[in-house]
Design a protein around this motif. Structure first.
Motif, PDB file in Angstrom:
ATOM      1  N   GLY A   1      40.514  11.364  54.867  1.00  0.00           N
ATOM      2  CA  GLY A   1      42.307  11.939  55.220  1.00  0.00           C
ATOM      3  C   GLY A   1      42.769  12.257  53.526  1.00  0.00           C
ATOM      4  O   GLY A   1      42.213  12.723  53.099  1.00  0.00           O
ATOM      5  N   HIS A   2      43.764  11.933  53.520  1.00  0.00           N
ATOM      6  CA  HIS A   2      44.765  12.239  52.417  1.00  0.00           C
ATOM      7  C   HIS A   2      44.289  11.427  50.934  1.00  0.00           C
ATOM      8  O   HIS A   2      44.957  10.382  50.830  1.00  0.00           O
ATOM      9  CB  HIS A   2      46.216  12.510  52.547  1.00  0.00           C
ATOM     10  CG  HIS A   2      47.393  12.742  52.560  1.00  0.00           C
ATOM     11  ND1 HIS A   2      46.944  14.211  52.102  1.00  0.00           N
ATOM     12  CD2 HIS A   2      48.475  12.687  51.029  1.00  0.00           C
ATOM     13  CE1 HIS A   2      48.056  14.498  50.994  1.00  0.00           C
ATOM     14  NE2 HIS A   2      48.729  13.976  50.754  1.00  0.00           N
TER      15      HIS A   2
ATOM     16  N   ASP B   1      40.417  14.884  58.093  1.00  0.00           N
ATOM     17  CA  ASP B   1      41.195  13.965  58.230  1.00  0.00           C
ATOM     18  C   ASP B   1      42.375  14.295  57.922  1.00  0.00           C
ATOM     19  O   ASP B   1      42.409  12.779  58.004  1.00  0.00           O
ATOM     20  CB  ASP B   1      40.019  13.248  58.905  1.00  0.00           C
ATOM     21  CG  ASP B   1      39.436  13.129  59.415  1.00  0.00           C
ATOM     22  OD1 ASP B   1      39.115  13.984  60.570  1.00  0.00           O
ATOM     23  OD2 ASP B   1      37.614  12.756  58.998  1.00  0.00           O
ATOM     24  N   ASP B   2      42.639  14.797  57.554  1.00  0.00           N
ATOM     25  CA  ASP B   2      44.357  14.568  56.656  1.00  0.00           C
ATOM     26  C   ASP B   2      45.293  15.062  57.369  1.00  0.00           C
ATOM     27  O   ASP B   2      45.708  15.500  58.216  1.00  0.00           O
ATOM     28  CB  ASP B   2      44.536  15.638  55.435  1.00  0.00           C
ATOM     29  CG  ASP B   2      45.141  15.259  54.302  1.00  0.00           C
ATOM     30  OD1 ASP B   2      46.227  14.661  55.063  1.00  0.00           O
ATOM     31  OD2 ASP B   2      45.523  15.665  53.096  1.00  0.00           O
ATOM     32  N   ARG B   3      46.029  13.884  57.664  1.00  0.00           N
ATOM     33  CA  ARG B   3      47.371  13.156  58.419  1.00  0.00           C
ATOM     34  C   ARG B   3      48.451  13.957  58.293  1.00  0.00           C
ATOM     35  O   ARG B   3      49.756  14.113  58.474  1.00  0.00           O
ATOM     36  CB  ARG B   3      46.912  12.112  59.129  1.00  0.00           C
ATOM     37  CG  ARG B   3      46.228  12.380  60.307  1.00  0.00           C
ATOM     38  CD  ARG B   3      45.884  13.102  61.259  1.00  0.00           C
ATOM     39  NE  ARG B   3      44.381  12.826  62.147  1.00  0.00           N
ATOM     40  CZ  ARG B   3      43.322  13.204  62.497  1.00  0.00           C
ATOM     41  NH1 ARG B   3      43.318  13.810  61.474  1.00  0.00           N
ATOM     42  NH2 ARG B   3      42.645  12.756  63.192  1.00  0.00           N
TER      43      ARG B   3
END
Length: 236
Positions: A214-215, A182-184
């Motif tokens: 995520g990140h 889910d890295d934006r």
């Protein structure tokens, strides 16, 4: 008459190509243990070194590179909680600009600074094995610098990298890559899911850890990376 270039570096290759000249050597004096700030030249921000106390034998050196806009302390914190248990000598430089030289203007200033820091550490600590690690932009830089210097660097830890862009390559260091689904900031599809197969096609042994998140670098991923780094080397 100029001296011939050392055998680990071709005459035409230098810091502008990302090449590191420092090599492990017999320490001339024992280095301090614990957290040690290392002042930079020309009032540059200090690098940070962490050396576990006690123990016998050489250290495993890991150079840790922060993300864009980050700090040496953020780089160090990637593996600091695991350093004592695994006898890791940690070096966390500070980029000379908002991010690493390759990303800002091309290899040069940061390569020279890291090279000088390595010379200082090799003169003070017994080292067996050199790894590069980093997060985000630091991961991209660790990959690029590691592929360039595979005759010194035997492993790379790349947490959420965006790319690898070496100008020249030497050796085939083994590589650990992690990335959140889910890295934006650096989405996994155009980044690690493309990068990992490419690295494998070039002959690098790659351990890939994709996780739901995520990140970031979750604690279990850090632990897995260090166990991979310090454990037995598997076949390709």
């Amino acid at each position: 008459m100029t001296e011939p270039a050392p055998p680990h570096r071709r005459p035409e290759e230098n810091a502008r190509h990302g090449r590191l000249a420092a090599r492990p050597a017999t320490p001339t004096a024992p280095g301090p243990t614990g957290l040690v700030p290392v002042p930079g030249p020309d009032r540059e921000p200090p690098a940070l070194v962490y050396a576990p106390a006690g123990g016998d034998g050489p250290y495993r050196l890991v150079v840790l590179l922060h993300g864009a806009g980050g700090s040496a302390r953020q780089g160090l914190d990637l593996l600091l909680p695991l350093a004592d248990a695994h006898r890791l000598l940690l070096l966390a430089p500070q980029a000379t600009a908002s991010s690493w030289d390759l990303i800002v203007e091309g290899f040069g200033r940061d390569v020279r600074r890291i090279d000088g820091l390595l010379d200082t550490l090799f003169a003070a600590y017994p080292v067996e094995g050199v790894a590069l690690g980093g997060f985000s932009d630091g991961a991209s830089y660790a990959l690029s610098l590691g592929l360039t210097n595979g005759d010194l660097v035997d492993a790379v830890l790349a947490f959420s990298p965006g790319f690898a862009a070496p100008l020249v390559t030497h050796g085939r260091p083994r590589i650990f890559v992690s990335h959140g689904t889910d890295d934006r900031v650096l989405p996994v599809d155009p980044c690690s899911r493309r990068l990992v197969p490419r690295l494998r096609s070039l002959g690098h042994p790659v351990e890939y850890a994709e996780f739901t998140g995520g990140h970031e670098v979750p604690t279990p991923v850090r632990q897995r990376a260090v166990e991979w780094l310090t454990g037995p080397v598997r076949g390709r």
